[in-house]
Design an enzyme around this catalytic site. Structure first.
Site, PDB file in Angstrom:
ATOM      1  N   HIS A  80      -6.786  -6.618  -1.152  1.00  0.00           N
ATOM      2  CA  HIS A  80      -5.706  -5.678  -0.872  1.00  0.00           C
ATOM      3  C   HIS A  80      -4.828  -6.166   0.279  1.00  0.00           C
ATOM      4  CE1 HIS A  80      -3.878  -1.678  -0.830  1.00  0.00           C
ATOM      5  NE2 HIS A  80      -4.041  -1.627   0.479  1.00  0.00           N
ATOM      6  N   TYR A 132      -1.835  11.439   2.326  1.00  0.00           N
ATOM      7  CA  TYR A 132      -2.727  11.628   1.168  1.00  0.00           C
ATOM      8  C   TYR A 132      -2.759  13.093   0.745  1.00  0.00           C
ATOM      9  CZ  TYR A 132      -4.603   6.909   1.832  1.00  0.00           C
ATOM     10  OH  TYR A 132      -4.739   5.555   1.930  1.00  0.00           O
ATOM     11  N   ASP A 159       0.847  -1.178   0.000  1.00  0.00           N
ATOM     12  CA  ASP A 159       0.000   0.000   0.000  1.00  0.00           C
ATOM     13  C   ASP A 159       0.896   1.246   0.000  1.00  0.00           C
ATOM     14  OD1 ASP A 159      -2.939   1.044   0.501  1.00  0.00           O
ATOM     15  OD2 ASP A 159      -1.756   2.008   2.069  1.00  0.00           O
TER      16      ASP A 159
END
Length: 285
Positions: free
Chosen positions: A266, A212, A105
């Site tokens: 994921h 982010y 990730d």
């Protein structure tokens, strides 16, 4: 593996101090495991022991903004260049001229970036469900389905509100996100308690979200090729990232391959630990 055989230390780097889990022989090849959102070192609990048993010196930081590591203020502190520099500084702190890198990730984005910018410092690179950051923009422009999967990134740009939403009721929204996007049993209630403890550290959620917020400020540039050997492990049932991102990332590698997991999500390191560990051990040795 839930902590047995793991040692902990605090490592002072030029910009931040990181909480680091480590295992294995100090004389083994240094191998850095980089977690993603919303995990911390504990996200590699199934991999640390087997890799250490294979003779590797396993180094697993809480990355900046996460867990017990420092959480610098400001979005600029989480620029991808600075996150990558933390990895190089961590290698320096362990006296390692080169390292083996494994990332999942967000940790995978950082690992890709390190390998692209500093190939002389990376022996080999293993990636779990994480695209090279330089291919994401172009891929999303040509694949609207990926854009739809990434709408949460827009929500995370808002100030304060995401922190409130994600920490409310002991991280209920994030706990639900983990359990609904993974195979049943991948995260036990005891595991989730460990995650909640990390999320509720002072300043942690803002630090985590600032990764982010800083990403959208990256300049657009031609993807730097990855010259080191690469292994990509990818669960096809990832609800956030399309498999095409793995193929687009492989296309800018000089030497790499993809190992697909048809039934994994994921969170394949949690869902398929035995197979993931076997692939990593064979590749990293």
């Amino acid at each position: 593996m839930h902590g047995a055989g793991v040692r902990f230390r605090r490592v002072a780097l030029p910009e931040v101090s990181l909480h680091v889990a480590e295992a294995g022989l100090e004389t083994g090849p240094p191998t850095i495991l980089l977690h993603g959102f919303p995990e911390f070192w504990y996200g590699w609990r199934h991999q640390i022991g087997p890799l250490a048993e294979d003779g590797l010196r396993v180094i697993v930081p809480d990355q900046r903004g996460y867990g017990l590591s420092d959480k610098p203020a400001g979005i600029a502190a989480y620029h991808l260049d600075r996150l990558a520099d933390d990895v190089l500084a961590l290698a320096d702190a362990y006296g390692a001229a080169t390292v083996r890198l494994v990332g999942h990730d967000w940790g995978g984005l950082v690992a890709w970036w390190v390998a692209s910018r500093n190939p002389d410092r990376v022996d080999r690179l293993a990636i779990l469900n994480a695209p090279h950051p330089a291919v994401v923009g172009a891929y999303m422009r040509h694949h609207p389905g990926q854009w739809l999967r990434s709408t949460y990134v827009g929500l995370f740009q808002l100030p304060l509100l995401p922190e409130r939403l994600l920490t409310a009721d002991r991280g209920r929204a994030l706990r639900r996100a983990l359990t609904t996007s993974s195979r049943p049993g991948a995260f036990t209630s005891a595991d989730l308690d460990r995650y909640v403890e990390a999320w509720l550290q002072p300043g942690a959620m803002t630090g985590m979200l600032n990764w982010y917020r800083a990403l959208v400020r990256l300049p657009r540039a031609s993807p730097p090729r990855v010259r080191v050997p690469v292994l990509i492990l990818w669960g096809r049932r990832d609800t956030a990232l399309q498999p095409g991102l793995a193929e687009a990332s492989l296309a800018i590698c000089d030497a790499g391959r993809i190992r697909w997991y048809e039934q994994a999500s994921h969170w394949l390191a949690h869902e398929e630990p035995a197979s993931v560990n076997a692939e990593l051990r064979a590749f990293l040795r």
